[in-house]
Motif scaffolding. Structure first.
Motif, PDB file in Angstrom:
ATOM      1  N   PRO A  36       0.804  -1.225   0.000  1.00  0.00           N
ATOM      2  CA  PRO A  36       0.000   0.000   0.000  1.00  0.00           C
ATOM      3  C   PRO A  36       0.836   1.273   0.000  1.00  0.00           C
ATOM      4  N   SER A  37       1.976   1.268   0.667  1.00  0.00           N
ATOM      5  CA  SER A  37       2.788   2.487   0.755  1.00  0.00           C
ATOM      6  C   SER A  37       3.340   2.901  -0.601  1.00  0.00           C
ATOM      7  N   ILE A  38       3.493   1.938  -1.501  1.00  0.00           N
ATOM      8  CA  ILE A  38       4.029   2.218  -2.833  1.00  0.00           C
ATOM      9  C   ILE A  38       2.942   2.104  -3.899  1.00  0.00           C
ATOM     10  N   ASP A  39       1.835   1.476  -3.524  1.00  0.00           N
ATOM     11  CA  ASP A  39       0.692   1.293  -4.412  1.00  0.00           C
ATOM     12  C   ASP A  39       1.020   0.381  -5.590  1.00  0.00           C
ATOM     13  N   TRP A  66      -5.110  -4.452  -2.612  1.00  0.00           N
ATOM     14  CA  TRP A  66      -4.743  -3.198  -3.268  1.00  0.00           C
ATOM     15  C   TRP A  66      -5.907  -2.209  -3.239  1.00  0.00           C
ATOM     16  N   SER A  67      -7.126  -2.724  -3.377  1.00  0.00           N
ATOM     17  CA  SER A  67      -8.307  -1.854  -3.407  1.00  0.00           C
ATOM     18  C   SER A  67      -8.559  -1.173  -2.064  1.00  0.00           C
ATOM     19  N   HIS A  71      -6.580   5.946  -0.636  1.00  0.00           N
ATOM     20  CA  HIS A  71      -7.204   6.744  -1.695  1.00  0.00           C
ATOM     21  C   HIS A  71      -8.234   5.945  -2.510  1.00  0.00           C
ATOM     22  N   ARG A  72      -8.469   4.682  -2.134  1.00  0.00           N
ATOM     23  CA  ARG A  72      -9.515   3.891  -2.787  1.00  0.00           C
ATOM     24  C   ARG A  72     -10.635   3.637  -1.784  1.00  0.00           C
TER      25      ARG A  72
END
Length: 121
Positions: A36-39, A66-67, A71-72
Protein backbone atom coordinates in the motif's frame (compact mmCIF):
# COMPACT_ATOMS: atom_id res chain seq x y z
CA UNK A 1 11.12 2.04 -1.12
CA UNK A 2 10.62 2.63 -4.80
CA UNK A 3 8.01 1.10 -7.06
CA UNK A 4 9.21 -1.42 -9.61
CA UNK A 5 6.16 -0.84 -11.79
CA UNK A 6 6.10 -2.75 -15.05
CA UNK A 7 2.95 -1.70 -16.85
CA UNK A 8 3.91 -3.64 -20.00
CA UNK A 9 3.69 -6.86 -17.96
CA UNK A 10 -0.04 -6.27 -17.59
CA UNK A 11 -0.63 -7.36 -21.17
CA UNK A 12 -0.43 -10.96 -19.99
CA UNK A 13 -2.96 -10.48 -17.19
CA UNK A 14 -6.74 -10.21 -17.31
CA UNK A 15 -8.47 -7.04 -18.45
CA UNK A 16 -9.17 -6.11 -14.81
CA UNK A 17 -5.47 -5.46 -14.29
CA UNK A 18 -5.21 -2.92 -17.10
CA UNK A 19 -8.59 -1.33 -16.43
CA UNK A 20 -7.72 -0.68 -12.79
CA UNK A 21 -4.30 0.78 -13.69
CA UNK A 22 -2.50 -1.76 -11.54
CA UNK A 23 1.21 -1.60 -11.15
CA UNK A 24 2.67 -5.13 -11.07
CA UNK A 25 6.24 -6.02 -10.20
CA UNK A 26 8.13 -9.25 -10.72
CA UNK A 27 9.34 -11.07 -7.63
CA UNK A 28 12.10 -13.65 -7.72
CA UNK A 29 10.61 -15.50 -4.76
CA UNK A 30 7.35 -17.35 -4.36
CA UNK A 31 5.20 -14.84 -2.46
CA UNK A 32 2.72 -12.39 -3.93
CA UNK A 33 1.79 -9.29 -1.97
CA UNK A 34 0.43 -5.78 -2.18
CA UNK A 35 2.43 -2.79 -0.95
CA UNK A 36 0.00 0.00 0.00
CA UNK A 37 2.79 2.49 0.76
CA UNK A 38 4.03 2.22 -2.83
CA UNK A 39 0.69 1.29 -4.41
CA UNK A 40 1.87 -1.74 -6.32
CA UNK A 41 1.47 -5.52 -6.33
CA UNK A 42 4.36 -7.93 -6.42
CA UNK A 43 3.69 -11.18 -8.28
CA UNK A 44 6.00 -14.15 -8.85
CA UNK A 45 6.68 -15.22 -12.41
CA UNK A 46 3.89 -17.21 -14.12
CA UNK A 47 6.03 -20.33 -13.99
CA UNK A 48 5.82 -20.35 -10.19
CA UNK A 49 2.10 -21.14 -10.30
CA UNK A 50 0.66 -24.64 -10.73
CA UNK A 51 -1.99 -23.38 -13.14
CA UNK A 52 -3.63 -20.30 -14.61
CA UNK A 53 -6.38 -20.70 -12.01
CA UNK A 54 -3.83 -20.37 -9.19
CA UNK A 55 -2.19 -17.40 -10.89
CA UNK A 56 -5.42 -15.46 -11.40
CA UNK A 57 -6.82 -16.41 -7.98
CA UNK A 58 -3.67 -15.02 -6.39
CA UNK A 59 -3.76 -11.88 -8.52
CA UNK A 60 -7.41 -11.24 -7.63
CA UNK A 61 -6.62 -11.77 -3.93
CA UNK A 62 -3.84 -9.17 -4.13
CA UNK A 63 -6.03 -6.79 -6.16
CA UNK A 64 -8.52 -7.03 -3.32
CA UNK A 65 -5.86 -5.91 -0.82
CA UNK A 66 -4.74 -3.20 -3.27
CA UNK A 67 -8.31 -1.85 -3.41
CA UNK A 68 -8.18 -1.11 0.32
CA UNK A 69 -5.62 1.70 -0.05
CA UNK A 70 -6.42 5.01 1.62
CA UNK A 71 -7.20 6.74 -1.69
CA UNK A 72 -9.51 3.89 -2.79
CA UNK A 73 -11.68 2.15 -0.16
CA UNK A 74 -9.69 3.32 2.87
CA UNK A 75 -9.63 0.03 4.74
CA UNK A 76 -7.33 -0.42 7.73
CA UNK A 77 -4.33 -2.24 6.26
CA UNK A 78 -2.09 -1.86 9.32
CA UNK A 79 -2.83 -5.23 10.94
CA UNK A 80 0.07 -7.58 11.59
CA UNK A 81 -0.08 -11.31 10.93
CA UNK A 82 -2.00 -12.95 13.74
CA UNK A 83 -4.02 -9.86 14.66
CA UNK A 84 -7.78 -9.53 14.32
CA UNK A 85 -7.34 -6.67 11.82
CA UNK A 86 -5.10 -8.84 9.64
CA UNK A 87 -7.60 -11.70 9.78
CA UNK A 88 -10.43 -9.38 8.74
CA UNK A 89 -8.42 -8.03 5.81
CA UNK A 90 -7.51 -11.56 4.67
CA UNK A 91 -11.17 -12.55 4.83
CA UNK A 92 -12.13 -9.49 2.78
CA UNK A 93 -9.47 -10.33 0.18
CA UNK A 94 -10.54 -13.98 -0.06
CA UNK A 95 -14.23 -13.12 -0.39
CA UNK A 96 -13.59 -10.36 -2.92
CA UNK A 97 -11.31 -12.62 -4.98
CA UNK A 98 -13.95 -15.35 -4.90
CA UNK A 99 -16.67 -12.96 -6.04
CA UNK A 100 -14.47 -11.53 -8.79
CA UNK A 101 -13.53 -15.03 -9.94
CA UNK A 102 -17.18 -16.12 -9.99
CA UNK A 103 -18.16 -12.96 -11.88
CA UNK A 104 -15.41 -13.64 -14.41
CA UNK A 105 -16.54 -17.23 -14.92
CA UNK A 106 -20.19 -16.24 -15.31
CA UNK A 107 -19.25 -13.50 -17.74
CA UNK A 108 -17.07 -15.87 -19.77
CA UNK A 109 -20.04 -18.20 -20.20
CA UNK A 110 -22.37 -15.41 -21.33
CA UNK A 111 -20.07 -13.63 -23.79
CA UNK A 112 -19.57 -14.68 -27.40
CA UNK A 113 -16.81 -17.29 -27.90
CA UNK A 114 -14.51 -14.71 -29.51
CA UNK A 115 -14.36 -12.87 -26.15
CA UNK A 116 -13.17 -16.02 -24.43
CA UNK A 117 -10.48 -16.39 -27.05
CA UNK A 118 -8.86 -13.15 -25.94
CA UNK A 119 -10.84 -10.45 -27.66
CA UNK A 120 -10.47 -7.11 -25.87
CA UNK A 121 -14.24 -6.55 -25.73
Amino acid sequence: MESCCQRDRLKSFPKIATTAHLCLCDVTGTKAYSRPSIDDILMPDRGRFDSEVHLYSTLLHEVSHWSGAKHRLDRDLTGRSGSQGYAVEELIAELAASFLWAWRMIRAKTQPPIWRAGSPS
